[in-house]
Scaffold this motif. Sequence first.
Motif, PDB file in Angstrom:
ATOM      1  N   GLN A 183      -7.642 -47.172 -33.070  1.00 24.20           N
ATOM      2  CA  GLN A 183      -5.847 -46.593 -32.573  1.00 24.20           C
ATOM      3  C   GLN A 183      -5.186 -46.223 -31.252  1.00 24.20           C
ATOM      4  O   GLN A 183      -3.732 -45.832 -31.462  1.00 24.20           O
ATOM      5  CB  GLN A 183      -6.764 -45.179 -32.611  1.00 24.20           C
ATOM      6  CG  GLN A 183      -7.232 -44.832 -34.714  1.00 24.20           C
ATOM      7  CD  GLN A 183      -7.624 -42.852 -34.542  1.00 24.20           C
ATOM      8  OE1 GLN A 183      -7.715 -41.858 -33.864  1.00 24.20           O
ATOM      9  NE2 GLN A 183      -8.896 -43.168 -35.413  1.00 24.20           N
ATOM     10  N   ALA A 184      -5.956 -46.791 -30.458  1.00 23.23           N
ATOM     11  CA  ALA A 184      -5.008 -46.884 -29.254  1.00 23.23           C
ATOM     12  C   ALA A 184      -4.544 -48.206 -29.117  1.00 23.23           C
ATOM     13  O   ALA A 184      -3.318 -47.919 -28.757  1.00 23.23           O
ATOM     14  CB  ALA A 184      -6.783 -46.640 -27.702  1.00 23.23           C
TER      15      ALA A 184
ATOM     16  N   GLN B  89      -0.727 -47.930 -28.965  1.00 24.95           N
ATOM     17  CA  GLN B  89      -0.123 -48.799 -27.878  1.00 24.95           C
ATOM     18  C   GLN B  89       1.279 -49.982 -28.075  1.00 24.95           C
ATOM     19  O   GLN B  89       1.960 -49.973 -27.710  1.00 24.95           O
ATOM     20  CB  GLN B  89      -0.587 -49.577 -27.015  1.00 24.95           C
ATOM     21  CG  GLN B  89      -1.314 -48.911 -25.942  1.00 24.95           C
ATOM     22  CD  GLN B  89      -3.188 -49.370 -25.190  1.00 24.95           C
ATOM     23  OE1 GLN B  89      -3.619 -50.424 -25.576  1.00 24.95           O
ATOM     24  NE2 GLN B  89      -2.926 -48.989 -24.601  1.00 24.95           N
ATOM     25  N   GLN B  90       0.844 -50.175 -30.419  1.00 30.45           N
ATOM     26  CA  GLN B  90       1.655 -51.191 -30.204  1.00 30.45           C
ATOM     27  C   GLN B  90       3.167 -50.243 -30.865  1.00 30.45           C
ATOM     28  O   GLN B  90       3.900 -50.706 -30.410  1.00 30.45           O
ATOM     29  CB  GLN B  90       0.923 -51.638 -31.293  1.00 30.45           C
ATOM     30  CG  GLN B  90       1.637 -53.209 -32.457  1.00 30.45           C
ATOM     31  CD  GLN B  90       1.144 -53.169 -33.752  1.00 30.45           C
ATOM     32  OE1 GLN B  90      -0.105 -53.348 -33.777  1.00 30.45           O
ATOM     33  NE2 GLN B  90       1.918 -53.914 -34.560  1.00 30.45           N
TER      34      GLN B  90
ATOM     35  N   VAL C 215      -2.870 -42.063 -25.243  1.00 31.63           N
ATOM     36  CA  VAL C 215      -3.762 -42.785 -25.246  1.00 31.63           C
ATOM     37  C   VAL C 215      -4.988 -42.929 -24.186  1.00 31.63           C
ATOM     38  O   VAL C 215      -6.033 -42.860 -24.627  1.00 31.63           O
ATOM     39  CB  VAL C 215      -3.313 -44.181 -24.853  1.00 31.63           C
ATOM     40  CG1 VAL C 215      -4.248 -45.152 -24.964  1.00 31.63           C
ATOM     41  CG2 VAL C 215      -2.293 -43.821 -26.500  1.00 31.63           C
ATOM     42  N   LEU C 216      -4.451 -42.650 -22.924  1.00 27.09           N
ATOM     43  CA  LEU C 216      -5.962 -42.627 -21.892  1.00 27.09           C
ATOM     44  C   LEU C 216      -6.801 -41.572 -22.411  1.00 27.09           C
ATOM     45  O   LEU C 216      -8.129 -41.517 -22.011  1.00 27.09           O
ATOM     46  CB  LEU C 216      -5.075 -42.212 -20.961  1.00 27.09           C
ATOM     47  CG  LEU C 216      -4.112 -43.703 -19.928  1.00 27.09           C
ATOM     48  CD1 LEU C 216      -3.433 -43.006 -18.581  1.00 27.09           C
ATOM     49  CD2 LEU C 216      -4.985 -44.781 -19.446  1.00 27.09           C
ATOM     50  N   GLU C 217      -6.312 -40.318 -22.417  1.00 35.45           N
ATOM     51  CA  GLU C 217      -6.971 -38.950 -22.576  1.00 35.45           C
ATOM     52  C   GLU C 217      -7.696 -39.376 -23.885  1.00 35.45           C
ATOM     53  O   GLU C 217      -9.357 -39.129 -24.016  1.00 35.45           O
ATOM     54  CB  GLU C 217      -5.768 -37.524 -23.137  1.00 35.45           C
ATOM     55  CG  GLU C 217      -7.115 -36.366 -22.981  1.00 35.45           C
ATOM     56  CD  GLU C 217      -5.984 -35.365 -22.960  1.00 35.45           C
ATOM     57  OE1 GLU C 217      -5.892 -34.360 -23.654  1.00 35.45           O
ATOM     58  OE2 GLU C 217      -4.932 -35.487 -22.876  1.00 35.45           O
TER      59      GLU C 217
ATOM     60  N   ASN D 108     -11.261 -39.179 -23.224  1.00 37.69           N
ATOM     61  CA  ASN D 108     -12.014 -38.003 -24.006  1.00 37.69           C
ATOM     62  C   ASN D 108     -12.994 -37.877 -25.263  1.00 37.69           C
ATOM     63  O   ASN D 108     -13.266 -37.550 -26.174  1.00 37.69           O
ATOM     64  CB  ASN D 108     -11.943 -36.931 -23.528  1.00 37.69           C
ATOM     65  CG  ASN D 108     -11.363 -36.383 -22.302  1.00 37.69           C
ATOM     66  OD1 ASN D 108     -12.039 -36.810 -21.085  1.00 37.69           O
ATOM     67  ND2 ASN D 108     -10.320 -36.316 -21.881  1.00 37.69           N
ATOM     68  N   GLY D 109     -12.221 -39.049 -26.448  1.00 34.66           N
ATOM     69  CA  GLY D 109     -12.454 -39.051 -27.388  1.00 34.66           C
ATOM     70  C   GLY D 109     -11.950 -38.435 -28.775  1.00 34.66           C
ATOM     71  O   GLY D 109     -11.919 -37.991 -29.513  1.00 34.66           O
ATOM     72  N   ALA D 110     -10.704 -36.947 -27.506  1.00 31.16           N
ATOM     73  CA  ALA D 110      -9.612 -36.145 -27.931  1.00 31.16           C
ATOM     74  C   ALA D 110      -8.843 -35.374 -27.654  1.00 31.16           C
ATOM     75  O   ALA D 110      -8.374 -36.150 -26.287  1.00 31.16           O
ATOM     76  CB  ALA D 110     -10.902 -34.925 -28.900  1.00 31.16           C
ATOM     77  N   ALA D 111      -7.540 -35.852 -27.708  1.00 33.23           N
ATOM     78  CA  ALA D 111      -6.806 -35.526 -27.418  1.00 33.23           C
ATOM     79  C   ALA D 111      -4.841 -35.033 -28.196  1.00 33.23           C
ATOM     80  O   ALA D 111      -5.764 -34.647 -29.392  1.00 33.23           O
ATOM     81  CB  ALA D 111      -5.994 -37.057 -26.857  1.00 33.23           C
TER      82      ALA D 111
END
Length: 197
Positions: A94-95, A99-100, A144-146, A150-153
């Motif tokens: 997903q990240a 980013q794409q 994306v970083l979060e 954290n696995g959730a954002a």
Amino acid sequence: MFESRGLPDYPPPRNAWEYPPPPISRRWKWVAILAGLAGLAGGSSLLVTAIVLGTSGAPGIIDDEDLIRVIERECRTMTESVESTRLIGSLPQQARAIQQQNRAVSRMVSAIERGRAQAIREDRPTEQWLADWRAIVEARNRFVLELVENGAASFDMPLDPDGVPVNVRMEDAWLAESSCDVPSVLVSPYPDDSSDV
């Protein structure tokens, strides 16, 4: 039935132009003259305003036709790219998809700016509009970083100085219907809460 016994018809047939014009007081004559002059002055000022706006551009509105053509073309490409990139799979997948999508937006901004610095400076709302796209990409990068850490954002659209989401301001940059809407997948990465993230 009553007969007129040779009396003339009532009213006597006459040419309408033979009647004298109704009397006009001097005061109403001056009111009419002043109203005519005021209407002429108002119409002239509206014409001048329309000419000035037509030549200098309305503030806050992107109106450079060459820029609009480029924006529409590049925006179509970006929209097709981000809408075809689905956020599915594991968190790293997903990240990468987010980013794409962000890269597609950045490519669009770069393509619009390439060789058009002067045109963009002269049509100032375009500068702000492009800066808003960059702000969206930065916010999505933080998301994306979060997400990975954290696995959730939760994604929050950047706000303008008045506290309004920038995508709303971006829609207001167009005179009629938008030449480039922010795709809904960029506004809400997980539409309809279809993801467990």
